[in-house]
Design an enzyme around this catalytic site. Sequence first.
Site, short mmCIF file in Angstrom:
data_model
loop_
_atom_site.label_atom_id
_atom_site.label_comp_id
_atom_site.label_asym_id
_atom_site.label_seq_id
_atom_site.Cartn_x
_atom_site.Cartn_y
_atom_site.Cartn_z
N ASP A 172 36.12 73.54 66.85
CA ASP A 172 36.77 72.78 65.78
C ASP A 172 36.43 73.36 64.42
O ASP A 172 36.99 72.93 63.41
CB ASP A 172 36.30 71.32 65.82
CG ASP A 172 37.16 70.49 66.75
OD1 ASP A 172 38.22 70.97 67.16
OD2 ASP A 172 36.76 69.35 67.07
N ASP A 230 42.97 68.01 75.54
CA ASP A 230 41.70 67.84 74.83
C ASP A 230 40.80 66.87 75.58
O ASP A 230 41.26 66.07 76.42
CB ASP A 230 42.05 67.25 73.44
CG ASP A 230 41.00 67.51 72.38
OD1 ASP A 230 39.91 67.99 72.72
OD2 ASP A 230 41.30 67.21 71.20
C1 DGJ Z 1 39.46 67.79 68.83
C2 DGJ Z 1 40.21 69.10 68.79
O1 DGJ Z 1 39.34 70.16 68.94
C3 DGJ Z 1 40.99 69.17 67.50
O2 DGJ Z 1 41.62 70.41 67.39
C4 DGJ Z 1 41.98 68.05 67.47
O3 DGJ Z 1 42.91 68.22 68.50
C5 DGJ Z 1 41.26 66.72 67.60
N1 DGJ Z 1 40.40 66.69 68.74
C6 DGJ Z 1 42.26 65.59 67.72
O4 DGJ Z 1 41.68 64.41 67.99
#
Ligand code: DGJ
Length: 740
Positions: free
Chosen positions: A551, A481
Amino acid sequence: MDPIKFNPQTRVFTLRTRSTMYQMQIERYDTLVHLYYGANLGDAEIVHRIVNLDRGFSGNPYEAEDDRRFSLDVLPQEYTAEGNGDYRIQGIEIRHPDGSNCLQLKYRSHKILPGKYSLPGLPALFARDSSDASTLEILLADSVSGVEVKLLYGVFPQCDVITRAVEVINNGSSRIALKKAMSLELDIPKRSLDMIHFYGRHNMERQTERRPVCHGIQTIESKRGMSSHHHNPAVILCDRTATEDYGECCGVVFVYSGNFQCQVELDQAEQTRLTMGIHHSNFSFRLNPGESFIAPEAVLTWSGKGLEQISHHFHDAFRKHLIRSSYVNRHRPVLVNNWEATYFQFDEKKLYGIAKAAKDIGIELFVLDDGWFGKRDDDISGLGDWYVNEKKIHGGLPALVQRIHDLGMKFGIWIEPEMISEDSDLYRAHPDWCLKVPGRNPMTSRGQLNLDVSRKEVRDYVMGQIFQVLDACQVEYVKWDVNRAVSNVYSLSLPDDRQGEVLHRHMLGVYDMMEQLVSRYPDLLLETCAGGGGRFDAGMLYYSPQIWCSDNTDAIDRLEVQYGTSFLYPVSTMGAHVSVCPNHQTGRTTSMDTRAAVAMSGTFGYELDLEHMADEDKKLAAAQIKEFKRIEPLIQSGDYYRITAPGDDHNAVVWSFVAKDKRKALVLGVTLRKYANPPITLIHLRGLEADAQYKETGSGHVYTGAVLMYAGIPLPVPETDYQAVRFEFVMLSCLDTLML
Ligand code: DGJ
């Protein structure tokens, strides 16, 4: 058919794919002009399209003497330089030691080579065997300064794509500063084009916008140090009348994950110029004599049959020649991710409980998301401390992973290696390891800073820490990420006059870290992510076969995100999960069926607290997982068709997958509103064999492909808002048809 040919008499280069042709010519004064990109026209050389006119205020090269009709300001060219009488957007700009910026690039030599060129340290398309692709290198040179520009063309005949990249070589005796080096420049002798691009924001990435190309310059770009949620590094230019299956279109995707700029200019002669490359803002590369710079790759394709063919070309090229992971055509384990189930509040009991419930319904991979390391109970601490937090995971990570493996499940883990929290042991030990301008407070975002991964010692330390964790646990999947854009661009490792190199070196550093990971664990399934889909680009696909799309897990918003993404990237690369309702991002409630129909058009998984899922929903999920496994090969390798579009008048977003041999088709979608006294919506399938008979497996009705495509079939009348649409068709063999 030779994919690349040079005719020494006319000095014309012809690049040919199955259905496209690209031509350029070494014209007067060794100027490399662009002749043509479009349908494959056999042996024709399209030299007659260059019409030179005397245009006022468009100057002429000195060598043209009194020929006022030869002007670089209007000639279609392959690669142009600043300071040379072409006032349009340009490929390259340099600064010589005397402060001037002039570069007169003339053809010097060329090479035609088997196979595909590669770009050290950068992602790029590759040939699986040398017959897949051919390379053309054309060397342009400025005789005064000794600066050379190598134009690289990779031709993939079967996928109808041509790749482009550029190497700038300082073969002179003085140091130069490279201020701009676009990867692709394309001159199109056409007006009245539309430009389709993919803008967005966090939680709503890759929205589709189509607008006329106007006089002047239109730009899409990212200066965020990542390709971004806000603009995707890709564009499609098409006829104003082009539709999904009609009209000429040309698409460009940049194989790079950092700053980019894509510009389109309609000039005084009604010609269109397109450039794509690294953004020149805060970019300046010092090239000492003998040094060179490689501008990343851009992928180009053309279609005479509308937008869907552009997508098919990109999808095929990326599946065959960009995604290296062995998972590209393999079953992707159905996963459960704990993020929306727990956020930062979990312990090993909770995690095991989710994994156990997941196993019971057929889920194959448990993914432990953010919060397992350092002192990470919220999003403002712990990044950089890549050791397990035993206050949360009592007994340590290897023990938990062992229990999950004992369930017969794979184990995956979240990391964010490019970042550091001020509240971390790493920051306390190395406060100088982040990007930070001396004497200024850094800009924070999500309470974190960017590690300076342009520095090898920083990369090696962080990856070393992460490898210790992965080695100890036999991890089968990693979610990588990145949750903030890059700012405070200053590296302590570079002198002041090289700070313009930091952003690109930072990106090269990210690629180096990913390369370390995938080469150390060749069987690892890597999913990249950037606060959802903020780095969903072709550069990432070189390392990871799937990218978390957004997200936003709301099925209805996802219709738009996944629709836009599908223009460029294969559906098999889109991370998509069924999450809980009311949805955490929108508060909307949709049925399990609808959520699954949308998430199955991606890499399928779940992201909710399975321990507390109702038994009825568990049964539905178990059936969905079975169903996904059955249809996954078609979703992964079929041709994708956008049947209706968000915002059109169908009151439904519907798409389909058609097997390459056309024997199967799967239609999925969602109807939007339920109306009283509703209209009937017909959808028209595409890509079927017109004369073949297809049986709809639900009703048993048989239609010809022509009927399904041209007469259409009615969508079921919605009984509620947001109802899933699902039809499956199988082609009947001659025998089946006789038995009807
Ligand atoms: C952003 C990601 O897109 C989410 O799925 C998750 O992993 C969060 N970060 C965690 O901080």
